[in-house]
Design a protein around this motif. Structure first.
Motif, mmCIF file in Angstrom:
data_model
loop_
_atom_site.group_PDB
_atom_site.id
_atom_site.type_symbol
_atom_site.label_atom_id
_atom_site.label_comp_id
_atom_site.label_asym_id
_atom_site.label_seq_id
_atom_site.Cartn_x
_atom_site.Cartn_y
_atom_site.Cartn_z
ATOM 1 N N VAL A 108 25.242 57.412 33.042
ATOM 2 C CA VAL A 108 26.294 57.197 34.535
ATOM 3 C C VAL A 108 26.480 56.233 34.334
ATOM 4 O O VAL A 108 27.309 55.664 35.543
ATOM 5 N N VAL A 109 25.163 55.685 34.898
ATOM 6 C CA VAL A 109 25.299 54.138 35.641
ATOM 7 C C VAL A 109 25.948 53.343 35.477
ATOM 8 O O VAL A 109 26.892 52.335 36.360
ATOM 9 N N LEU A 110 26.212 53.481 33.810
ATOM 10 C CA LEU A 110 27.285 52.361 33.727
ATOM 11 C C LEU A 110 28.613 52.707 33.439
ATOM 12 O O LEU A 110 29.182 51.930 34.256
ATOM 13 N N GLY A 111 28.751 53.855 33.219
ATOM 14 C CA GLY A 111 30.077 54.318 34.061
ATOM 15 C C GLY A 111 30.516 54.274 35.154
ATOM 16 O O GLY A 111 31.561 54.217 35.683
ATOM 17 N N VAL A 112 30.302 53.974 36.084
ATOM 18 C CA VAL A 112 29.722 54.042 37.771
ATOM 19 C C VAL A 112 30.692 52.727 38.252
ATOM 20 O O VAL A 112 31.321 52.065 38.361
ATOM 21 N N ALA A 113 28.986 51.639 36.874
ATOM 22 C CA ALA A 113 29.513 50.025 37.201
ATOM 23 C C ALA A 113 30.899 49.773 36.462
ATOM 24 O O ALA A 113 31.874 49.544 36.972
ATOM 25 N N ILE A 114 31.124 50.003 35.727
ATOM 26 C CA ILE A 114 32.556 50.005 34.545
ATOM 27 C C ILE A 114 34.065 50.527 35.429
ATOM 28 O O ILE A 114 34.784 49.862 36.051
ATOM 29 N N LEU A 115 33.319 51.722 36.469
ATOM 30 C CA LEU A 115 34.899 51.933 36.816
ATOM 31 C C LEU A 115 34.577 51.654 38.427
ATOM 32 O O LEU A 115 35.733 50.791 38.925
ATOM 33 N N GLY A 116 33.973 50.997 38.714
ATOM 34 C CA GLY A 116 33.664 50.070 39.928
ATOM 35 C C GLY A 116 34.590 48.811 39.503
ATOM 36 O O GLY A 116 34.885 48.401 40.456
ATOM 37 N N PHE A 117 34.748 48.410 38.818
ATOM 38 C CA PHE A 117 34.950 47.136 37.665
ATOM 39 C C PHE A 117 36.001 47.056 37.715
ATOM 40 O O PHE A 117 37.276 46.678 38.132
ATOM 41 N N ALA A 118 36.840 48.358 37.708
ATOM 42 C CA ALA A 118 38.575 49.239 36.792
ATOM 43 C C ALA A 118 38.967 48.863 38.490
ATOM 44 O O ALA A 118 39.978 48.295 38.915
ATOM 45 N N LEU A 119 38.095 49.856 39.191
ATOM 46 C CA LEU A 119 38.589 49.456 40.384
ATOM 47 C C LEU A 119 38.617 48.275 41.550
ATOM 48 O O LEU A 119 39.890 47.610 41.669
ATOM 49 N N TRP A 120 37.960 47.431 41.013
ATOM 50 C CA TRP A 120 38.060 45.777 42.163
ATOM 51 C C TRP A 120 39.367 45.247 41.211
ATOM 52 O O TRP A 120 39.646 44.723 41.672
ATOM 53 N N LEU A 121 39.873 45.426 39.829
ATOM 54 C CA LEU A 121 40.388 44.618 39.278
ATOM 55 C C LEU A 121 42.494 45.118 39.875
ATOM 56 O O LEU A 121 42.722 44.351 39.621
ATOM 57 N N ALA A 122 41.840 46.862 40.237
ATOM 58 C CA ALA A 122 43.382 46.942 40.569
ATOM 59 C C ALA A 122 43.650 46.964 41.813
ATOM 60 O O ALA A 122 44.902 46.630 42.212
ATOM 61 N N LEU A 123 42.220 46.721 42.804
ATOM 62 C CA LEU A 123 42.961 46.880 44.332
ATOM 63 C C LEU A 123 42.122 45.025 44.409
ATOM 64 O O LEU A 123 42.472 45.113 45.865
ATOM 65 N N GLY A 124 41.542 44.585 43.886
ATOM 66 C CA GLY A 124 41.345 43.156 43.948
ATOM 67 C C GLY A 124 42.281 41.812 44.306
ATOM 68 O O GLY A 124 43.817 41.950 43.795
ATOM 69 N N HIS A 125 41.659 40.928 44.983
ATOM 70 C CA HIS A 125 43.076 39.705 45.297
ATOM 71 C C HIS A 125 43.143 39.326 43.615
ATOM 72 O O HIS A 125 42.542 38.724 43.679
ATOM 73 N N PRO A 126 45.423 39.258 43.333
ATOM 74 C CA PRO A 126 45.046 38.762 42.312
ATOM 75 C C PRO A 126 44.808 37.052 41.963
ATOM 76 O O PRO A 126 44.463 37.254 40.802
ATOM 77 N N GLU A 127 44.630 36.116 42.912
ATOM 78 C CA GLU A 127 43.539 34.861 42.870
ATOM 79 C C GLU A 127 42.243 35.218 42.797
ATOM 80 O O GLU A 127 41.994 34.287 41.615
ATOM 81 N N ARG A 128 41.324 36.167 42.736
ATOM 82 C CA ARG A 128 40.113 35.681 42.475
ATOM 83 C C ARG A 128 40.049 36.666 41.167
ATOM 84 O O ARG A 128 39.592 36.498 40.381
ATOM 85 N N VAL A 129 40.409 37.559 40.683
ATOM 86 C CA VAL A 129 41.413 38.204 39.737
ATOM 87 C C VAL A 129 41.554 37.487 38.097
ATOM 88 O O VAL A 129 40.580 37.219 37.562
ATOM 89 N N ARG A 130 42.232 36.323 38.563
ATOM 90 C CA ARG A 130 43.026 34.958 37.965
ATOM 91 C C ARG A 130 41.452 34.113 36.961
ATOM 92 O O ARG A 130 41.715 34.092 36.518
ATOM 93 N N ALA A 131 41.045 33.722 38.449
ATOM 94 C CA ALA A 131 39.678 33.339 38.685
ATOM 95 C C ALA A 131 38.799 33.207 37.540
ATOM 96 O O ALA A 131 37.739 32.790 36.804
ATOM 97 N N ALA A 132 38.571 34.730 37.631
ATOM 98 C CA ALA A 132 37.737 35.954 36.907
ATOM 99 C C ALA A 132 38.355 35.889 34.947
ATOM 100 O O ALA A 132 37.241 35.552 34.769
ATOM 101 N N THR A 133 39.318 35.647 35.149
ATOM 102 C CA THR A 133 39.403 35.919 33.807
ATOM 103 C C THR A 133 39.650 34.817 32.809
ATOM 104 O O THR A 133 39.162 35.082 31.800
ATOM 105 N N THR A 134 39.777 33.353 33.289
ATOM 106 C CA THR A 134 39.587 32.389 33.137
ATOM 107 C C THR A 134 38.234 31.983 32.786
ATOM 108 O O THR A 134 38.212 31.105 32.333
ATOM 109 N N SER A 135 36.722 32.465 33.994
ATOM 110 C CA SER A 135 36.135 32.010 33.404
ATOM 111 C C SER A 135 35.672 32.458 32.387
ATOM 112 O O SER A 135 34.042 32.291 32.452
ATOM 113 N N THR A 136 35.717 33.218 32.013
ATOM 114 C CA THR A 136 35.122 34.661 31.422
ATOM 115 C C THR A 136 35.569 34.204 29.641
ATOM 116 O O THR A 136 36.129 34.131 28.684
#
Length: 136
Positions: A108-136
């Motif tokens: 359950v905890v990991l499901g919540v964490a993954i859902l939180g990441f998915a929501l951040w990804l869907a609702l986050g600022h494109p610049e932050r998402v692009r930076a996170a994508t290139t740094s992983t």
């Protein structure tokens, strides 16, 4: 961060779903609820494979910078963990061992964490998402 979350969730869910399959009778009752009656023993490993595939597709979409698709696939994958709370619709926490309850809780905890990441990804600022994508 997503890679760490997914590796942890996939490994943890493998153990949890394997235990659910092998000790199926521990998680079921003679007269299950409607939800409980929908889950047959064969469904558990099939669901794990399908959920895991969704998580992997979500990760790949994230790496490709396709954040809307990644968010959708990761949101779908998060259900793999979130549905674990339904274990307690027909049985009580006392009916499971400490091992089983630990893996239900972690799922359950990991499901919540993954859902939180998915929501951040869907609702986050494109610049932050692009930076996170290139740094992983």
């Amino acid at each position: 961060m997503l890679r760490v979350l997914l590796v942890a969730a996939i490994a943890e869910s493998f153990v949890h779903y394997l235990d659910n399959t092998l000790r199926y009778d521990d998680y079921t009752v003679a007269d299950p609820s409607l939800l409980g009656s929908l889950v047959k023993q064969w469904v558990i490993p099939v669901a794990w494979v399908l959920f895991t595939a969704a998580g992997i597709v979500g990760y790949r979409r994230f790496r490709e910078g396709r954040r809307a698709e990644a968010a959708a696939w990761l949101g779908a994958y998060s259900v793999s963990g979130l549905i674990s709370v339904l274990h307690y619709t027909d049985i009580s926490i006392d009916d499971l061992s400490a091992f089983q309850n630990t893996f239900v809780f972690l799922d359950v905890v990991l499901g919540v964490a993954i859902l939180g990441f998915a929501l951040w990804l869907a609702l986050g600022h494109p610049e932050r998402v692009r930076a996170a994508t290139t740094s992983t």
